[in-house]
Scaffold this motif. Structure first.
Motif, mmCIF file in Angstrom:
data_model
loop_
_atom_site.group_PDB
_atom_site.id
_atom_site.type_symbol
_atom_site.label_atom_id
_atom_site.label_comp_id
_atom_site.label_asym_id
_atom_site.label_seq_id
_atom_site.Cartn_x
_atom_site.Cartn_y
_atom_site.Cartn_z
ATOM 1 N N GLN A 215 7.402 6.920 -14.805
ATOM 2 C CA GLN A 215 8.640 6.762 -13.895
ATOM 3 C C GLN A 215 9.230 4.917 -14.514
ATOM 4 N N ALA A 216 8.319 4.075 -14.828
ATOM 5 C CA ALA A 216 8.580 2.904 -15.073
ATOM 6 C C ALA A 216 9.127 2.956 -16.463
ATOM 7 N N VAL A 217 8.834 3.846 -17.202
ATOM 8 C CA VAL A 217 9.243 4.078 -18.953
ATOM 9 C C VAL A 217 10.789 4.231 -18.360
ATOM 10 N N GLU A 218 11.227 4.924 -17.488
ATOM 11 C CA GLU A 218 12.564 5.552 -17.530
ATOM 12 C C GLU A 218 13.268 4.373 -16.749
ATOM 13 N N SER A 219 12.841 3.907 -15.834
ATOM 14 C CA SER A 219 14.097 2.933 -15.158
ATOM 15 C C SER A 219 13.664 1.222 -15.824
ATOM 16 N N TRP A 220 12.767 0.943 -16.562
ATOM 17 C CA TRP A 220 12.645 -0.072 -17.339
ATOM 18 C C TRP A 220 13.315 -0.527 -18.489
ATOM 19 N N GLY A 221 12.970 1.057 -19.145
ATOM 20 C CA GLY A 221 13.175 0.670 -20.984
ATOM 21 C C GLY A 221 11.512 0.222 -21.355
ATOM 22 N N LEU A 222 10.460 0.502 -21.036
ATOM 23 C CA LEU A 222 9.285 -0.205 -21.413
ATOM 24 C C LEU A 222 8.831 1.369 -22.858
ATOM 25 N N THR A 223 7.983 0.925 -23.858
ATOM 26 C CA THR A 223 8.529 2.181 -24.682
ATOM 27 C C THR A 223 6.488 2.906 -24.745
ATOM 28 N N PHE A 224 6.825 3.904 -24.843
ATOM 29 C CA PHE A 224 5.174 4.775 -24.984
ATOM 30 C C PHE A 224 5.449 5.923 -25.354
ATOM 31 N N GLU A 225 5.340 5.831 -26.617
ATOM 32 C CA GLU A 225 5.480 7.286 -26.986
ATOM 33 C C GLU A 225 4.164 7.150 -28.363
ATOM 34 N N VAL A 226 4.191 8.910 -28.619
ATOM 35 C CA VAL A 226 3.466 9.579 -28.852
ATOM 36 C C VAL A 226 3.140 10.327 -30.236
ATOM 37 N N ARG A 227 3.207 9.637 -30.960
ATOM 38 C CA ARG A 227 2.680 10.555 -32.714
ATOM 39 C C ARG A 227 1.527 11.410 -33.458
ATOM 40 N N GLU A 228 2.269 12.909 -33.124
ATOM 41 C CA GLU A 228 0.400 13.680 -33.461
ATOM 42 C C GLU A 228 0.826 12.752 -35.393
ATOM 43 N N ARG A 229 -0.377 12.860 -35.668
ATOM 44 C CA ARG A 229 -1.220 12.561 -37.270
ATOM 45 C C ARG A 229 -1.537 13.788 -37.477
ATOM 46 N N PRO A 230 -0.985 13.606 -39.255
ATOM 47 C CA PRO A 230 -2.723 14.769 -39.728
ATOM 48 C C PRO A 230 -3.531 14.714 -39.435
ATOM 49 N N GLN A 231 -3.634 13.350 -39.582
ATOM 50 C CA GLN A 231 -5.199 12.289 -39.812
ATOM 51 C C GLN A 231 -4.698 10.785 -39.608
#
Length: 249
Positions: A215-231
């Motif tokens: 909710q804070a990410v959506e409201s205030w522009g915080l970064t929250f990234e989940v990236r899948e990696r093969p290794q």
């Protein structure tokens, strides 16, 4: 005329000798009787030999008992050594098997890389409408919520800022810096985990604490990234093994 006087003298001498011999024999019998004191003199050597045999048998029996006792002691010591060796081998096996779980060896495999960062500052330094300065930065609770979700997803290994997390690790924030295992880090905060990516997504979606952060990410522009990696690689833990900080779960 021939005189036969010799036979007469011989008879007289023999007659005188007979009482002497009888007296000597009587003295010998009497001496033997006193010496034997009612026992058989000829049995003396036999009696001594029998006693010697009995004493030797008793000595052999004692030695056999001592030998049996020594054998029992040797067996007990052998069993103790064998038990100790088995225990040491078992401890080594458990230690080797538990090393990955304890974080003492690096782990590699498919996983995710998660990034958390403060909201970007505006060029004029102003804050978004209704926001406070604390709303625009990553907090300890945000990092901890994400880490807990990753563990809940069954991660084989988790690292924050390339610092391996173990059971005694605690994530703490001082201001907008992260304090982890005696070191401080500034955002962005990067979480790396060897874990199944779909399970991480499900665990994040199921976490109430992560929902507050989103909710804070959506409201205030915080970064929250989940990236899948093969290794990905999670390094081995290289810090102390004692608990430094504890936080409420």
């Amino acid at each position: 005329m021939v005189r036969w006087s010799l036979p007469g003298r011989s008879s007289s001498a023999w007659g005188a000798l007979v009482p002497v011999v009888a007296l000597a024999a009587g003295l010998l019998f009497a001496t033997s009787g006193r010496t034997a004191q009612g026992s058989d003199l000829r049995a003396g050597e036999v009696t001594q030999l029998s006693q010697l045999v009995e004493e030797r048998d008793a000595a052999v029996a004692r030695q056999e008992r001592q030998l049996a006792q020594l054998q029992d002691q040797v067996q007990r010591l052998t069993d103790q050594v064998a038990t100790r060796d088995d225990a040491v081998a078992e401890e080594q096996a458990v230690g080797e098997a538990g090393a990955p779980a304890a974080g003492l060896t690096p782990v590699m495999g498919s996983g995710v890389v998660i990034t958390l960062d403060d909201a970007p500052q505006r060029s004029d330094g102003s804050l978004p409408s209704g926001a406070r300065p604390d709303d625009l930065v990553i907090h300890q609770s945000d990092v901890q919520a994400v880490v807990n979700a990753v563990w809940a997803a069954g991660a084989d290994g988790v690292a924050v800022m390339d610092q391996r997390l173990i059971s005694t690790s605690a994530v703490r924030c001082v201001g907008n810096t992260l304090l982890l295992q005696g070191r401080t880090y500034s955002p962005p905060f990067v979480i790396t985990a060897v874990v199944d990516a779909p399970q991480v997504e499900a665990a994040l979606d199921a976490s109430p604490q992560v929902a507050v952060f989103e909710q804070a990410v959506e409201s205030w522009g915080l970064t929250f990234e989940v990236r899948e990696r093969p290794q990905v690689t999670v390094p081995a833990y290289d810090g102390g093994l004692t608990l430094q900080h504890a936080i409420a779960g």
